[in-house]
Design an enzyme around this catalytic site. Sequence first.
Site, PDB file in Angstrom:
ATOM      1  N   CYS A 128      -2.247   4.380  37.591  1.00  0.00           N
ATOM      2  CA  CYS A 128      -1.213   5.082  38.352  1.00  0.00           C
ATOM      3  C   CYS A 128      -1.801   6.124  39.289  1.00  0.00           C
ATOM      4  O   CYS A 128      -1.132   6.558  40.224  1.00  0.00           O
ATOM      5  CB  CYS A 128      -0.208   5.731  37.402  1.00  0.00           C
ATOM      6  SG  CYS A 128      -0.978   6.767  36.157  1.00  0.00           S
TER       7      CYS A 128
ATOM      8  N   GLU B 191       3.205   0.986  46.223  1.00  0.00           N
ATOM      9  CA  GLU B 191       2.051   0.991  45.334  1.00  0.00           C
ATOM     10  C   GLU B 191       1.524  -0.429  45.140  1.00  0.00           C
ATOM     11  O   GLU B 191       2.290  -1.360  44.916  1.00  0.00           O
ATOM     12  CB  GLU B 191       2.458   1.595  43.988  1.00  0.00           C
ATOM     13  CG  GLU B 191       1.320   1.870  43.040  1.00  0.00           C
ATOM     14  CD  GLU B 191       1.782   2.582  41.773  1.00  0.00           C
ATOM     15  OE1 GLU B 191       0.945   3.235  41.129  1.00  0.00           O
ATOM     16  OE2 GLU B 191       2.984   2.488  41.430  1.00  0.00           O
TER      17      GLU B 191
ATOM     18  N   THR C 129       8.655   3.909  38.704  1.00  0.00           N
ATOM     19  CA  THR C 129       9.740   4.818  39.061  1.00  0.00           C
ATOM     20  C   THR C 129      11.098   4.150  38.860  1.00  0.00           C
ATOM     21  O   THR C 129      12.047   4.775  38.374  1.00  0.00           O
ATOM     22  CB  THR C 129       9.585   5.293  40.511  1.00  0.00           C
ATOM     23  OG1 THR C 129       8.347   6.009  40.630  1.00  0.00           O
ATOM     24  CG2 THR C 129      10.726   6.203  40.926  1.00  0.00           C
TER      25      THR C 129
ATOM     26  N   ALA D  72       3.904  -1.736  25.659  1.00  0.00           N
ATOM     27  CA  ALA D  72       4.173  -2.782  26.645  1.00  0.00           C
ATOM     28  C   ALA D  72       4.029  -4.158  26.002  1.00  0.00           C
ATOM     29  O   ALA D  72       3.177  -4.363  25.128  1.00  0.00           O
ATOM     30  CB  ALA D  72       3.209  -2.653  27.821  1.00  0.00           C
TER      31      ALA D  72
END
Length: 511
Positions: A316, A412, A262, A206
């Site tokens: 997560c 989320e 997602t 990342a």
Amino acid sequence: MGSFCLLRSRCLPRQVGLPLVMHRQYSLDISAQLLRTQGYVNGQWINAPSTFPVLDPATGEEIAKVADCGPAEAKLAVDAAYKAFYSWKQHTAKERSVLLRKWYDLLTLNKEDLAKLITFECGKPMKESLGEIAYAAGFLEWFSEEARRVYGDVVPSAAKDRKILLLKQPVGVASIITPWNFPSAMITRKVGAALAAGCTVVVKPAEDTPLSALALAELASQAGIPAGVFNVVPCSREKTPSVGMVLCTDPLVGKVSFTGSTATGKILLKHAADTIKRVSMELGGHAPFIVFDSADVDKAVAGAMNSKFRNSGQTCVCSNRFLVQSKIHDRFIEKLGKAMDAELRLGHGSDPNTTQGPLINVRASEKVEHQVMDAVSRGAKVLRGGKRLDGSFHQPTLMVDVTTDMLCTREETFGPLLPVIRFSTEEEALAIANASHVGLAGYFFSQDVSQIWRVAENLEVGMVGVNEGLLSTPEASFGGVKQSGLGREGSKYGIEEYLDVKYMCFGGLTP
């Protein structure tokens, strides 16, 4: 051995509900060998035409400038991994096992410096960062052992003149795309399995947390992992799409493994589909946390604190929707509020008193703020916290009178927001818990054995914590159902994601 030291001063929030109160200096003091800022390709540290800054999320100040690799560097890394694959796969399982074990030993030896990197680029309190390094090292240890347990099959044949063998072979080059919230462990969970299987890898960390990945590359080199087997191409947010395109579409890549949202996972799946690559996707979660009337309230409160506030709610598998049965509701809320008051302290992760660091950036803090404001506008009540603070900090927040039409129950959060929904029956709780397009983890607390079996089997998730708020471990499978992803990581199943099964029919034998 030299060291790198960075000093900074910044005003930081210190406690839930309190304003900014003090100035302090924070020092990133680690071995100079572990603070790497170039890409790592084919066993060499490489520059890129430009650099991008890595920021401390607690202060917003620059830690380092890192090589901003682009498609050209990504292609070099893929080519190097492809070339190295043909020699790496010829290493015996024991040889690969020994090298992974050496890498594990070096992570353990350098755990303090590696944890400091996580704290400064990710924001975690040092205690959690040290826990992540132990977790990350655990995957290398686990897969160093699993490397020697890749078994094929000999299948009884219906014909007397032939033998049927099923062989397991590595899929080839694996592109590894990892998130910022576990910048070391998400790499080793994937790479440990890939290297144990005989694959080579290209890692794109990342953009917020490339330093941990590059430190792992340095230790891989020290461990004797051959050139080209483990490659790292850091890049900025701006170059991520073009680098990701190379890693997902290059025909020399045989496998893509991604952990992230997602929405991004769907994009990568489309890219990988053109060349029919093997894929593993660990995607978004929206975990329910159910407390039934029969639960041990103290254990449920402890589980909620662990599940919600670890990494400031940025995992997560963090619980996102708290469902508490009517009879136990008020007692649970009272004890939970007291636990939050007693245990949660905001601050820079390097401060030993800190239990809650910043969110990864201002956008993340704004998202939590938006969910709180939405819930309040629809009738929810804030019992603890509720406010954004300086920079990317947000107060740990407890809300009650939450309903399923509020944003915090539909998307989320990835932040320290704990919304509580009151329910009456088991059927109602399951209906709410399963009313989501994702299904990564779920948790519930109950002392009714029959209920435990019913609920565990009926929760539509890939992982269930029963009377437990922390469930991740290298020995167990990690993955979800629905739109939470494809495949499994960790456990004996994790290595299978990097193996093809080849059928060999050995005929013409004399019976």
